[in-house]
Design a protein around this motif. Sequence first.
Motif, PDB file in Angstrom:
ATOM      1  N   GLU A  81       1.622  14.111  -9.170  1.00  0.00           N
ATOM      2  CA  GLU A  81       1.925  14.599  -7.821  1.00  0.00           C
ATOM      3  C   GLU A  81       0.702  14.299  -6.961  1.00  0.00           C
ATOM      4  N   CYS A  82       0.879  13.520  -5.932  1.00  0.00           N
ATOM      5  CA  CYS A  82      -0.265  13.144  -5.097  1.00  0.00           C
ATOM      6  C   CYS A  82      -0.729  14.332  -4.250  1.00  0.00           C
ATOM      7  N   ARG A  83      -1.910  14.194  -3.671  1.00  0.00           N
ATOM      8  CA  ARG A  83      -2.482  15.269  -2.851  1.00  0.00           C
ATOM      9  C   ARG A  83      -1.563  15.668  -1.698  1.00  0.00           C
ATOM     10  N   THR A  84      -0.964  14.663  -1.104  1.00  0.00           N
ATOM     11  CA  THR A  84      -0.122  14.967   0.060  1.00  0.00           C
ATOM     12  C   THR A  84       1.083  15.821  -0.346  1.00  0.00           C
ATOM     13  N   LYS A 101       0.662  10.689   7.455  1.00  0.00           N
ATOM     14  CA  LYS A 101      -0.341  10.165   6.515  1.00  0.00           C
ATOM     15  C   LYS A 101       0.215   8.977   5.742  1.00  0.00           C
ATOM     16  N   ILE A 102       1.464   9.105   5.320  1.00  0.00           N
ATOM     17  CA  ILE A 102       2.094   8.008   4.582  1.00  0.00           C
ATOM     18  C   ILE A 102       2.230   6.773   5.464  1.00  0.00           C
ATOM     19  N   GLU A 157      -9.096   2.615   0.588  1.00  0.00           N
ATOM     20  CA  GLU A 157      -9.458   3.383  -0.614  1.00  0.00           C
ATOM     21  C   GLU A 157      -9.942   4.784  -0.232  1.00  0.00           C
ATOM     22  N   THR A 158     -10.700   4.865   0.851  1.00  0.00           N
ATOM     23  CA  THR A 158     -11.180   6.174   1.313  1.00  0.00           C
ATOM     24  C   THR A 158     -10.004   7.069   1.673  1.00  0.00           C
ATOM     25  N   ALA A 162      -8.796  10.572  -0.143  1.00  0.00           N
ATOM     26  CA  ALA A 162      -8.708  11.815   0.636  1.00  0.00           C
ATOM     27  C   ALA A 162      -7.313  12.437   0.576  1.00  0.00           C
ATOM     28  N   ASP A 163      -6.283  11.604   0.593  1.00  0.00           N
ATOM     29  CA  ASP A 163      -4.938  12.138   0.821  1.00  0.00           C
ATOM     30  C   ASP A 163      -3.922  11.882  -0.288  1.00  0.00           C
TER      31      ASP A 163
END
Length: 174
Positions: A81-84, A101-102, A157-158, A162-163
């Motif tokens: 499960e990704c951060r978002t 964000k996506i 990549e950053t 982060a997200d």
Amino acid sequence: MDAAPPTVAARLCAECGLCCNGAMFHMVILQPGENPRALAALGLKIKRKHSLAYMPQPCRAHVGGCCTVYEQRPQRCRIFECRTLTRLANDEITETAALEKIHDARRRLAHIHELLVRAGETNAEHPLSKRCDAITSDEAHPPAVRETLAAALGEFETLLDADFRITPLAPTVI
Ligand code: SF4
Ligand code: SF4
């Protein structure tokens, strides 16, 4: 891919695909008890490295924004499960914010793809970072081309860190 309410997660994942298309990960490691032959029979590419069996990314099952083997997908795909999605499930962000964000990530990815194609790198079978390395490490390409691509990849990549990526990265990376 599982923890936010399914319809919301399904909507967002269909717009995204970053954890399946080679932008974020190189491979999905198969777990003890998983049957590489059964997964290969579904059309998935299975390889071995040392004693590990894995699916290289981009994943063949990622077609049209969907997982074509969803019910039979590997364990690590099930638990990732990704951060978002986690933030959404925890009500830290709205679906609209998650979608922004996506879309931002997808715009940046599309830009990197454009840079790669302009530089003559068209191997869609390889993960993104490997494709970028093929250009940035090749001194036959003009410095400006290599630097522009390296900068775009670095920013991407950053954003992923982060997200989208989680710590540890273990779910799909050796
Ligand atoms: S990175 Fe997150 S939102 Fe994107 S496809 Fe994977 S689980 Fe879904
Ligand atoms: S099997 Fe499905 S969930 Fe797993 S990487 Fe491939 S497309 Fe994504």
